[in-house]
Design an enzyme around this catalytic site. Structure first.
Site, PDB file in Angstrom:
ATOM      1  N   LYS A   1      15.948   7.264  -0.725  1.00  0.00           N
ATOM      2  CA  LYS A   1      17.405   7.359  -0.633  1.00  0.00           C
ATOM      3  C   LYS A   1      18.089   6.958  -1.935  1.00  0.00           C
ATOM      4  O   LYS A   1      19.132   7.522  -2.287  1.00  0.00           O
ATOM      5  CB  LYS A   1      17.914   6.498   0.527  1.00  0.00           C
ATOM      6  CG  LYS A   1      17.538   7.040   1.900  1.00  0.00           C
ATOM      7  CD  LYS A   1      18.097   6.181   3.015  1.00  0.00           C
ATOM      8  CE  LYS A   1      17.760   6.759   4.371  1.00  0.00           C
ATOM      9  NZ  LYS A   1      18.310   5.943   5.493  1.00  0.00           N
TER      10      LYS A   1
ATOM     11  N   LYS B   1      12.626  21.462  10.839  1.00  0.00           N
ATOM     12  CA  LYS B   1      13.324  20.883  11.979  1.00  0.00           C
ATOM     13  C   LYS B   1      14.827  21.101  11.847  1.00  0.00           C
ATOM     14  O   LYS B   1      15.369  21.091  10.741  1.00  0.00           O
ATOM     15  CB  LYS B   1      13.035  19.385  12.082  1.00  0.00           C
ATOM     16  CG  LYS B   1      11.623  19.049  12.521  1.00  0.00           C
ATOM     17  CD  LYS B   1      11.375  17.560  12.491  1.00  0.00           C
ATOM     18  CE  LYS B   1      12.259  16.814  13.484  1.00  0.00           C
ATOM     19  NZ  LYS B   1      11.928  15.367  13.523  1.00  0.00           N
TER      20      LYS B   1
ATOM     21  N   LYS C   1      21.284  18.225  10.297  1.00  0.00           N
ATOM     22  CA  LYS C   1      22.742  18.254  10.330  1.00  0.00           C
ATOM     23  C   LYS C   1      23.284  19.604   9.883  1.00  0.00           C
ATOM     24  O   LYS C   1      22.706  20.283   9.034  1.00  0.00           O
ATOM     25  CB  LYS C   1      23.329  17.129   9.483  1.00  0.00           C
ATOM     26  CG  LYS C   1      22.929  17.164   8.016  1.00  0.00           C
ATOM     27  CD  LYS C   1      23.451  15.927   7.296  1.00  0.00           C
ATOM     28  CE  LYS C   1      23.041  15.949   5.821  1.00  0.00           C
ATOM     29  NZ  LYS C   1      23.548  14.764   5.103  1.00  0.00           N
TER      30      LYS C   1
END
Length: 332
Positions: free
Chosen positions: A111, A196, A199
């Protein structure tokens, strides 16, 4: 009943993958486990957020979870920042875990590479996550493989605290175990069925949101990627049939029918797409209606949110007091 803790961030939108892959299992297990569900808004601020949007999303996500079947009478459902013990115990846990342990967290490395500004909160995130879990004497934490390292750190921190500050026969913290979540439907992106569903900003046409209008759902399924074979068969191990397999998996998840049996009912992709869209719409419309009722009745939603926070606070305050007494803090 095992005490189970699960958290969900309010920064994204709930899509079909979230719902069929996890939330339906949470609902199913409400009478099996002693479940605590937390909208983790403190975790969300490790990266910059618009204050008004964050507050609204936390509130709306709570409403949507209730609408999906997370009954506040059968579990504990609350917003993290409404229970101050989370931040208080997080500071204690930051003093128990080491800099080196936090630095080895692969999620931080991944991240931090995505942002120009890397907050200290992003680095100490696992200490707050440990506090979230330990505050409820949690026994099991059902998370995916990407979070397993954080649960191991939580276990290490709990054991270290108990060794340093508690009697052998009277530990302060329950040491939780990582639990592989119950297998839910594996929902893939409608436009890229090898990935998958995620968002909607990543793939707006490939992602079906639980709150999508029926016409939008129909349009997305109508445009779903299939293949040129023109044979409807369920083949989860065949990447060439990923699109059709995804449609059959979704239809199976919302109808309860076996995907192989469903495949035998179709000779063309068009009817499969249409039936899949219709079944999803039939499934989500009651959720959307209940969600609208909650959002349109802010006083009732406020009551449910406050009741959840009070329920969580009662347990969290007890555990925090144990920890403070043990480590020498507070007027105990």
């Amino acid at each position: 009943m095992a005490r189970v803790f699960s958290g969900i961030q309010p920064t994204g939108e709930v899509h079909l993958g979230n719902y069929l892959g996890a939330i339906v299992n949470w609902v199913r297990d409400l009478d099996v486990d002693d479940s605590t569900f937390c909208v983790v808004d403190l975790h969300a601020i490790t990266i910059p957020q618009d204050p008004g949007i964050l507050r609204s999303k936390s509130r709306n996500l709570t409403a949507l979870l209730i609408a999906c079947g997370i009954d506040p009478e059968r579990c504990t459902l609350f917003v993290q920042s409404h229970v101050p013990e989370h931040a208080q115990l997080a500071w204690i846990m930051q003093s128990v875990v080491s800099y080196g342990e936090l630095g080895r967290m692969t999620q931080f490395k991944d991240k931090s590479d995505q942002h120009d500004f890397v907050s200290a909160g992003l680095f100490t995130y696992p200490a707050l996550q440990a506090a979230d879990i330990l505050l409820y004497d949690t026994e099991k934490v059902p998370v995916g493989a990407d979070q397993k390292q954080h649960i191991e750190l939580c276990r290490d921190a709990a054991e270290r605290f108990n060794r340093r500050f508690a009697a052998d026969d009277d530990p302060v913290f329950v040491v939780p175990v990582h639990s592989t979540p119950a297998a839910g439907a594996r929902v893939m992106d409608l436009q890229n069925p090898t990935k998958k569903m995620s968002k909607s900003l990543d793939s707006p046409q490939g992602t079906v949101l639980v709150l999508d209008e029926p016409k939008a759902v129909e349009k997305k399924f109508k445009r779903a990627v299939t293949d040129s074979e023109a044979v409807v068969r369920y083949a989860p191990d065949d990447p060439d049939k990923a699109g059709v397999t995804n449609l059959l998996s979704i239809l199976s998840a919302v109808t309860g029918a076996d995907p192989d049996s469903l495949a035998g009912k179709y000779e063309q992709y068009g009817p499969l797409k249409a039936d899949c869209a219709a079944a999803v719409i039939e499934h989500v419309v009651p959720i959307q209606q209940r969600y609208a009722e909650l959002v349109d009745d802010p006083a009732e939603l406020d009551r449910l949110i406050a009741a959840g926070a009070a329920k969580a606070h009662a347990k969290a305050a007890e555990v925090l007091a144990r920890a403070e007494r043990a480590i020498g803090l507070g007027a105990h």
